[in-house]
Design a protein around this motif. Structure first.
Motif, short mmCIF file in Angstrom:
data_model
loop_
_atom_site.label_atom_id
_atom_site.label_comp_id
_atom_site.label_asym_id
_atom_site.label_seq_id
_atom_site.Cartn_x
_atom_site.Cartn_y
_atom_site.Cartn_z
N GLU A 14 35.61 -33.27 -11.73
CA GLU A 14 36.00 -34.66 -11.54
C GLU A 14 36.62 -35.22 -12.81
OE1 GLU A 14 35.71 -38.95 -11.61
OE2 GLU A 14 34.42 -37.65 -12.80
N ARG A 15 36.06 -34.87 -13.96
CA ARG A 15 36.61 -35.33 -15.24
C ARG A 15 38.01 -34.77 -15.46
NH1 ARG A 15 33.20 -38.12 -14.65
NH2 ARG A 15 31.58 -38.87 -16.03
N ILE A 16 38.21 -33.51 -15.09
CA ILE A 16 39.54 -32.91 -15.22
C ILE A 16 40.52 -33.63 -14.30
CG2 ILE A 16 40.89 -30.81 -14.79
CD1 ILE A 16 38.30 -29.26 -15.72
N ALA A 17 40.09 -33.96 -13.09
CA ALA A 17 40.95 -34.73 -12.17
C ALA A 17 41.30 -36.08 -12.79
CB ALA A 17 40.25 -34.91 -10.82
N GLU A 18 40.32 -36.73 -13.41
CA GLU A 18 40.58 -38.00 -14.09
C GLU A 18 41.64 -37.82 -15.17
OE1 GLU A 18 37.25 -39.99 -15.85
OE2 GLU A 18 36.11 -39.99 -13.99
N LEU A 83 31.98 -46.31 -8.09
CA LEU A 83 32.45 -47.45 -8.89
C LEU A 83 33.61 -47.02 -9.79
CD1 LEU A 83 32.34 -50.35 -9.94
CD2 LEU A 83 30.44 -49.64 -11.44
N ARG A 84 33.49 -45.87 -10.43
CA ARG A 84 34.55 -45.38 -11.32
C ARG A 84 35.87 -45.24 -10.56
NH1 ARG A 84 33.54 -42.57 -15.67
NH2 ARG A 84 31.62 -41.70 -14.84
N TRP A 85 35.82 -44.62 -9.37
CA TRP A 85 37.06 -44.42 -8.62
C TRP A 85 37.58 -45.71 -8.00
CZ3 TRP A 85 40.43 -40.71 -9.29
CH2 TRP A 85 40.01 -39.57 -9.96
N TRP A 86 36.68 -46.68 -7.75
CA TRP A 86 37.14 -48.00 -7.31
C TRP A 86 37.94 -48.64 -8.44
CZ3 TRP A 86 33.43 -52.70 -6.23
CH2 TRP A 86 34.13 -53.71 -5.57
N CYS A 87 37.45 -48.50 -9.66
CA CYS A 87 38.18 -49.03 -10.83
C CYS A 87 39.54 -48.36 -10.96
CB CYS A 87 37.38 -48.80 -12.11
SG CYS A 87 35.84 -49.72 -12.22
N ILE A 88 39.55 -47.04 -10.87
CA ILE A 88 40.80 -46.29 -11.01
C ILE A 88 41.79 -46.71 -9.91
CG2 ILE A 88 41.82 -43.97 -10.81
CD1 ILE A 88 39.19 -42.93 -12.17
N GLY A 89 41.32 -46.81 -8.69
CA GLY A 89 42.18 -47.21 -7.59
C GLY A 89 42.70 -48.63 -7.74
N ARG A 93 48.47 -47.43 -11.47
CA ARG A 93 49.20 -46.78 -12.57
C ARG A 93 48.80 -47.31 -13.94
NH1 ARG A 93 55.43 -45.94 -10.67
NH2 ARG A 93 54.97 -44.43 -9.03
N GLN A 94 48.17 -48.47 -13.99
CA GLN A 94 47.76 -49.01 -15.29
C GLN A 94 46.48 -48.36 -15.82
OE1 GLN A 94 47.86 -53.27 -15.81
NE2 GLN A 94 49.51 -53.47 -14.34
N TRP A 95 45.80 -47.55 -14.99
CA TRP A 95 44.57 -46.93 -15.46
C TRP A 95 44.88 -45.64 -16.20
CZ3 TRP A 95 42.38 -42.14 -14.99
CH2 TRP A 95 41.10 -42.01 -15.53
N ASN A 96 44.24 -45.46 -17.34
CA ASN A 96 44.18 -44.16 -18.00
C ASN A 96 43.01 -44.19 -18.97
OD1 ASN A 96 45.30 -44.63 -20.82
ND2 ASN A 96 46.99 -45.40 -19.56
N THR A 97 42.74 -43.05 -19.58
CA THR A 97 41.56 -42.97 -20.44
C THR A 97 41.81 -43.53 -21.83
OG1 THR A 97 42.14 -40.69 -21.03
CG2 THR A 97 40.58 -41.00 -19.20
N LEU A 116 33.21 -58.13 -12.79
CA LEU A 116 32.92 -57.72 -14.17
C LEU A 116 34.21 -57.53 -14.94
CD1 LEU A 116 30.30 -54.91 -13.42
CD2 LEU A 116 29.80 -57.16 -14.40
N ARG A 117 34.15 -57.79 -16.22
CA ARG A 117 35.34 -57.60 -17.06
C ARG A 117 35.63 -56.11 -17.30
NH1 ARG A 117 37.97 -61.32 -21.07
NH2 ARG A 117 39.14 -59.96 -22.44
N HIS A 118 34.57 -55.31 -17.42
CA HIS A 118 34.73 -53.88 -17.71
C HIS A 118 33.85 -53.04 -16.78
CE1 HIS A 118 36.92 -54.88 -21.36
NE2 HIS A 118 35.95 -55.72 -21.68
N PRO A 119 34.12 -53.03 -15.50
CA PRO A 119 33.24 -52.31 -14.56
C PRO A 119 33.21 -50.80 -14.78
CG PRO A 119 35.21 -53.04 -13.44
CD PRO A 119 35.23 -53.68 -14.80
N ASN A 120 34.30 -50.22 -15.27
CA ASN A 120 34.30 -48.78 -15.50
C ASN A 120 33.26 -48.39 -16.55
OD1 ASN A 120 35.59 -46.12 -14.94
ND2 ASN A 120 35.99 -46.24 -17.13
N TYR A 121 33.06 -49.25 -17.53
CA TYR A 121 32.07 -48.95 -18.58
C TYR A 121 30.66 -49.07 -18.03
CZ TYR A 121 36.26 -49.21 -21.37
OH TYR A 121 37.54 -49.02 -21.85
N LEU A 122 30.47 -49.92 -17.06
CA LEU A 122 29.18 -49.97 -16.38
C LEU A 122 28.92 -48.64 -15.68
CD1 LEU A 122 26.63 -51.41 -15.39
CD2 LEU A 122 28.00 -52.33 -13.49
#
Length: 173
Positions: A14-18, A83-89, A93-97, A116-122
């Motif tokens: 999953e991390r590689i896919a990210e 939650l992580r993939w909801w953030c990515i979706g 295109r603005q999402w990256n690591t 939340l301001r930073h849900p991916n970090y949650l």
């Protein structure tokens, strides 16, 4: 332990896919004038997240699976991934690591960003506790949590600075 090793393998895939999605989006962002903020902490972030997976495997080899802990933690891991993939979706295109700002892009306030301001970090915090605890790797959970808190303090500061550079433009997604 075999099932847990498979879980860690799935998370690694999953991390590689990210990273594939991230690299594609980073290329798009740079092509649209995007500028990166705070790249200095990125190698530490990659190392910490890699160490989480390795630490899980090493410590779990010396721990027992406790069903009353492991099964609920697995459910929490799955929720964190959702939650992580909801953030990515939501970010598209603005999402990256990395932390990249595209001129003229408004701050996205839809999806989980409504709440939340930073849900991916949650999601990262939750996963950093739950993934090791699926197989009772409490030392890994503790060490990752402490180091991740230090890293997130830097990362969120960088990201807040980047978001401020967007101005007041808002986009609902």
């Amino acid at each position: 332990m075999l099932a847990y090793s498979l879980l860690i393998g799935v998370v690694a895939i999953e991390r590689i896919a990210e990273l594939v999605v991230s690299q594609r989006n980073l290329k798009w962002s740079k092509a649209h004038g995007g500028s990166e903020f705070g790249p200095g902490h990125y190698p530490a972030m990659v190392a910490l997240h890699t160490a989480l997976l390795a630490g899980c495997l090493v410590e779990a080899a010396h721990r027992e699976f406790i069903p009353m802990l492991g099964w609920p933690m697995l459910a929490v891991v799955v929720a964190a991934q959702a939650l992580r993939w909801w953030c990515i979706g939501t970010l598209g295109r603005q999402w990256n690591t990395r932390v990249v700002v595209i001129p003229g892009a408004g701050r996205i306030v839809g999806g989980p960003y409504r709440f939340l301001r930073h849900p991916n970090y949650l999601a990262v915090v939750i996963e950093g506790v739950a993934l090791p605890l699926v197989h009772s790797a409490w030392i890994t959970a503790l060490v990752f949590t402490v180091l991740n808190a230090v890293l997130l303090r830097v990362r969120i500061s960088v990201e807040n600075t980047a978001l401020e550079s967007l101005g007041t433009g808002r986009r609902d997604h």
